[in-house]
Design a protein around this motif. Sequence first.
Motif, PDB file in Angstrom:
ATOM      1  N   HIS A 116      -7.865   8.538 -26.518  1.00 23.58           N
ATOM      2  CA  HIS A 116      -8.451   7.426 -27.277  1.00 23.58           C
ATOM      3  C   HIS A 116      -9.315   7.873 -28.459  1.00 23.58           C
ATOM      4  O   HIS A 116      -9.913   7.036 -29.123  1.00 23.58           O
ATOM      5  N   ASP A 170       2.942  -2.166 -37.274  1.00 20.49           N
ATOM      6  CA  ASP A 170       3.379  -3.435 -36.686  1.00 20.49           C
ATOM      7  C   ASP A 170       4.431  -4.065 -37.588  1.00 20.49           C
ATOM      8  O   ASP A 170       4.177  -5.056 -38.273  1.00 20.49           O
ATOM      9  N   ARG A 209      -4.866   7.255 -33.406  1.00 22.55           N
ATOM     10  CA  ARG A 209      -5.583   7.345 -32.133  1.00 22.55           C
ATOM     11  C   ARG A 209      -4.719   8.149 -31.159  1.00 22.55           C
ATOM     12  O   ARG A 209      -3.511   7.948 -31.087  1.00 22.55           O
ATOM     13  N   THR A 232      -0.882   6.967 -32.006  1.00 20.11           N
ATOM     14  CA  THR A 232      -0.471   5.646 -32.458  1.00 20.11           C
ATOM     15  C   THR A 232      -1.217   5.296 -33.730  1.00 20.11           C
ATOM     16  O   THR A 232      -2.340   5.767 -33.953  1.00 20.11           O
ATOM     17  N   ARG A 234      -0.803   1.816 -34.618  1.00 22.84           N
ATOM     18  CA  ARG A 234      -0.571   0.381 -34.518  1.00 22.84           C
ATOM     19  C   ARG A 234      -1.794  -0.374 -34.026  1.00 22.84           C
ATOM     20  O   ARG A 234      -1.664  -1.285 -33.222  1.00 22.84           O
ATOM     21  N   GLN A 235      -2.956  -0.041 -34.506  1.00 18.53           N
ATOM     22  CA  GLN A 235      -4.176  -0.736 -34.141  1.00 18.53           C
ATOM     23  C   GLN A 235      -4.988  -0.961 -35.411  1.00 18.53           C
ATOM     24  O   GLN A 235      -4.828  -0.217 -36.386  1.00 18.53           O
TER      25      GLN A 235
END
Length: 186
Positions: A82, A115, A145, A164, A166-167
């Motif tokens: 994370h 996304d 992340r 990722t 996608r945040q």
Amino acid sequence: MYKLLTVKDIVRIPPKMFTVDPKEAAKIVLRETYEGIYDRDEGVVLSILDVREIGPGLIVPGDGATYHDVVFDVLVWKPEMHEVVEGEVVDVAPYGAFIRIGPVDGLVHISQLMDDYVVFDEKNKQFVGKETRRTLQLGDKVRARIIAVSIKSKVIRENKVGLTMRQPGLGKEDWIEKEKRKEAET
């Protein structure tokens, strides 16, 4: 995550180094022994910074070297789940982008790039978002992340880090800036 650690160990100084200052000789041996090695508990040893203390040498029968208790400082990096990291795209493949994050390369699978429906443009070696028209290619600076860490070896390159983008707040630098401006306008 980068950390500075103080470590205590025993170092073997070979006879050919007896003319060198003991602290300097210990530092040379420690660098050859530790730098670039992955330790499961602490992470990748990036650098031996300083030898703080070196005890008197002990000679073992049958071995002409001296053995010294040493206390030294090391800089280590360990990928933490994370953790948000920044890096550069260093390779692209149809299945994802490799991001250099410190001493290792992490993989952002194509499904974790953005996304949007993502297509790999093999001719131009880039990823393109179908609706947003966002692109990702070699040399792009990104923020990601850590979502997976697989440590199987002391050799840095044999271990895997999954990422990722996608945040919120993650992705290519200019995507993040555009999102910030968009939020400021509303």
